[in-house]
Scaffold this motif. Structure first.
Motif, short mmCIF file in Angstrom:
data_model
loop_
_atom_site.label_atom_id
_atom_site.label_comp_id
_atom_site.label_asym_id
_atom_site.label_seq_id
_atom_site.Cartn_x
_atom_site.Cartn_y
_atom_site.Cartn_z
N VAL A 83 0.86 -45.24 -10.70
CA VAL A 83 -0.26 -44.60 -9.98
C VAL A 83 0.16 -43.29 -9.30
N PRO A 84 1.30 -43.22 -8.60
CA PRO A 84 1.64 -41.93 -7.96
C PRO A 84 1.97 -40.81 -8.96
N SER A 85 2.11 -41.15 -10.24
CA SER A 85 2.34 -40.10 -11.23
C SER A 85 1.09 -39.25 -11.42
N ALA A 86 -0.01 -39.64 -10.80
CA ALA A 86 -1.20 -38.80 -10.81
C ALA A 86 -0.94 -37.50 -10.04
N LEU A 87 0.11 -37.47 -9.21
CA LEU A 87 0.51 -36.21 -8.55
C LEU A 87 0.83 -35.13 -9.58
N PHE A 88 1.43 -35.54 -10.71
CA PHE A 88 1.76 -34.58 -11.76
C PHE A 88 0.48 -33.99 -12.35
N VAL A 89 -0.53 -34.85 -12.53
CA VAL A 89 -1.80 -34.38 -13.11
C VAL A 89 -2.48 -33.41 -12.15
N VAL A 90 -2.57 -33.79 -10.88
CA VAL A 90 -3.22 -32.92 -9.88
C VAL A 90 -2.43 -31.62 -9.70
N GLY A 91 -1.09 -31.75 -9.66
CA GLY A 91 -0.25 -30.55 -9.53
C GLY A 91 -0.42 -29.61 -10.72
N GLY A 92 -0.54 -30.17 -11.94
CA GLY A 92 -0.76 -29.34 -13.12
C GLY A 92 -2.09 -28.63 -13.10
N ILE A 93 -3.14 -29.35 -12.66
CA ILE A 93 -4.47 -28.73 -12.58
C ILE A 93 -4.47 -27.60 -11.54
N THR A 95 -1.89 -25.88 -10.47
CA THR A 95 -1.03 -24.77 -10.92
C THR A 95 -1.77 -23.92 -11.94
N CYS A 96 -2.51 -24.56 -12.85
CA CYS A 96 -3.33 -23.78 -13.80
C CYS A 96 -4.39 -22.97 -13.06
N ALA A 97 -5.02 -23.59 -12.06
CA ALA A 97 -6.03 -22.87 -11.29
C ALA A 97 -5.41 -21.72 -10.52
N ALA A 98 -4.20 -21.92 -9.99
CA ALA A 98 -3.52 -20.85 -9.26
C ALA A 98 -3.13 -19.71 -10.18
N GLY A 99 -2.81 -20.03 -11.44
CA GLY A 99 -2.47 -18.99 -12.39
C GLY A 99 -3.68 -18.24 -12.91
N SER A 100 -4.87 -18.84 -12.77
CA SER A 100 -6.09 -18.21 -13.27
C SER A 100 -6.78 -17.33 -12.24
N SER A 101 -6.63 -17.66 -10.96
CA SER A 101 -7.33 -16.88 -9.93
C SER A 101 -6.38 -16.55 -8.79
N VAL A 107 -2.99 -21.27 -4.49
CA VAL A 107 -1.56 -21.12 -4.77
C VAL A 107 -0.74 -21.97 -3.79
N LYS A 108 -1.14 -21.95 -2.52
CA LYS A 108 -0.43 -22.74 -1.52
C LYS A 108 -0.59 -24.23 -1.76
N LEU A 109 -1.79 -24.65 -2.16
CA LEU A 109 -2.03 -26.06 -2.45
C LEU A 109 -1.23 -26.50 -3.67
N ALA A 110 -1.15 -25.64 -4.70
CA ALA A 110 -0.33 -25.96 -5.87
C ALA A 110 1.14 -26.04 -5.47
N PHE A 111 1.57 -25.17 -4.57
CA PHE A 111 2.95 -25.20 -4.09
C PHE A 111 3.25 -26.53 -3.39
N ALA A 178 5.36 -16.23 -4.13
CA ALA A 178 4.01 -15.86 -3.68
C ALA A 178 3.71 -16.38 -2.28
N VAL A 179 4.21 -17.56 -1.94
CA VAL A 179 3.84 -18.20 -0.68
C VAL A 179 4.76 -17.80 0.47
N CYS A 180 6.04 -17.80 0.23
CA CYS A 180 7.02 -17.54 1.30
C CYS A 180 7.36 -16.06 1.31
N ARG A 181 6.59 -15.27 2.00
CA ARG A 181 6.84 -13.83 2.07
C ARG A 181 6.57 -13.34 3.48
N PRO A 182 7.20 -12.25 3.88
CA PRO A 182 6.95 -11.72 5.22
C PRO A 182 5.58 -11.07 5.29
N HIS A 183 4.90 -11.27 6.39
CA HIS A 183 3.55 -10.72 6.54
C HIS A 183 3.51 -9.52 7.48
N PHE A 184 4.56 -9.27 8.21
CA PHE A 184 4.50 -8.20 9.20
C PHE A 184 5.89 -7.56 9.31
#
Length: 196
Positions: A83-93, A95-101, A107-111, A178-184
């Motif tokens: 059952v916890p292998s569903a993390l791979f499915v959600v992570g893949g979805i 990551t695809c969404a983060a690569g599309s938009s 992107v942070k949620l995929a991370f 993309a996520v861990c970058r300096p902002h200021f």
């Protein structure tokens, strides 16, 4: 004295100056110059998140299907690992969404889900290894065909979890760009070149 701002090479502006000997009045600065901007999302896209997300999704679905076969063959103990292998499915979805938009919350949620997938792949390999060792001890004398198929399914699942571990590591590397970058406290790097 400590510098408050430092250039971070995110934006590189190059201004070519004319030759000082051949310059007429007001012709030293060019009308056009180049500006290269390294967008963090564009750097993330270099890691091919769409393709890796599809691979991650496919591996997750395959692990769940093999887990269902293991449930039918043995006991409900494999449900804990399947059952916890569903993390791979959600992570893949994600990551695809983060690569599309270029929406940074996606992107942070995929991370985050790739971090969870990384840890779950390690835990799943350990748990499947324990299942395999326990099953081998329990059916040590057995040479049944079902026994060999069951061990084969567990080995295939361990290998897939290993591939998922590698995919999660690669996605975390590119996602961190993309996520861990300096902002200021950063300024563009300005280079002034004089023609020879």
């Amino acid at each position: 004295m400590r510098y408050t701002f430092k250039p971070d090479d995110c934006m590189v502006i190059t201004i070519p100056l004319g030759n000082l000997r051949d310059v007429g009045e007001g012709q030293l600065m060019p009308e056009k110059f180049t500006c290269v901007f390294k967008d963090a999302y564009k750097v993330f896209l270099r890691g091919r998140p769409k393709e890796l997300g599809v691979a991650q999704f496919t591996i997750g679905v395959f692990i769940i299907c093999v887990g269902v076969l293991l449930l039918l063959e043995d006991s409900l103990g494999h449900l804990i690992v399947t059952v916890p292998s569903a993390l791979f499915v959600v992570g893949g979805i994600l990551t695809c969404a983060a690569g599309s938009s270029p929406i940074m919350p996606v992107v942070k949620l995929a991370f985050i889900f790739n971090i969870l997938s990384l840890f779950w792949s390690i835990i799943a390999i350990v748990l499947y290894g324990l299942f395999l060792e326990g099953y081998r001890r329990y059916f040590y004398d057995s040479s049944e065909e079902g026994h060999n198929v069951f061990i084969g399914l567990i080995v295939v699942t361990c290998v897939l979890c290993g591939v998922e571990f590698i995919l999660a590591l690669v996605l975390l590397y590119w996602g961190s760009k993309a996520v861990c970058r300096p902002h200021f406290n950063t300024l563009p790097l300005i280079t002034i070149k004089q023609d020879a």
